[in-house]
Design an enzyme around this catalytic site. Structure first.
Site, PDB file in Angstrom:
ATOM      1  N   ALA A 129       0.854  -1.191   0.000  1.00  0.00           N
ATOM      2  CA  ALA A 129       0.000   0.000   0.000  1.00  0.00           C
ATOM      3  C   ALA A 129       0.885   1.234   0.000  1.00  0.00           C
ATOM      4  O   ALA A 129       2.079   1.148   0.287  1.00  0.00           O
ATOM      5  CB  ALA A 129      -0.902   0.001   1.223  1.00  0.00           C
ATOM      6  N   CYS A 130       0.298   2.366  -0.315  1.00  0.00           N
ATOM      7  CA  CYS A 130       1.015   3.638  -0.362  1.00  0.00           C
ATOM      8  C   CYS A 130       1.732   3.886   0.976  1.00  0.00           C
ATOM      9  O   CYS A 130       1.127   3.663   2.020  1.00  0.00           O
ATOM     10  CB  CYS A 130       0.032   4.763  -0.633  1.00  0.00           C
ATOM     11  N   PRO A 131       3.001   4.235   0.996  1.00  0.00           N
ATOM     12  CA  PRO A 131       3.843   4.653  -0.122  1.00  0.00           C
ATOM     13  C   PRO A 131       4.739   3.545  -0.684  1.00  0.00           C
ATOM     14  O   PRO A 131       5.706   3.842  -1.366  1.00  0.00           O
ATOM     15  CB  PRO A 131       4.699   5.747   0.510  1.00  0.00           C
TER      16      PRO A 131
END
Length: 83
Positions: free
Chosen positions: A21-23
């Site tokens: 998931a981000c980042p």
């Protein structure tokens, strides 16, 4: 660049960040771009929606060419050319 042109590209480096998931995808892209030379193409696979904005923004800021994004079933492919 059209979707057909993008899908026909043979990337010099493929980064599969679909499990992060981000980042995570952005960090993986930053690390991987150091492994290719100027003018080579990198393909980033991601399922995180934020990546569609983060990677083009980062690429432009760093002088790399954002070539486009291709939507696939459940993920997308982002293409960059190293400056």
């Amino acid at each position: 660049m059209s979707q057909e042109e993008l899908t026909a590209i043979q990337a010099d480096k493929v980064v599969d960040a679909r499990g992060t998931a981000c980042p995570g995808p952005l960090l993986a892209a930053k690390k991987a771009i150091a492994e290719i030379t100027s003018g080579q193409v990198m393909e980033v696979l991601s399922a995180d929606e934020g990546t569609k904005k983060d990677i083009p923004k980062w690429a432009t800021k760093k002088g790399h060419e954002y070539m486009g994004t291709v939507e696939e079933s459940g993920f997308f492919k982002i293409y960059l050319r190293k400056a």
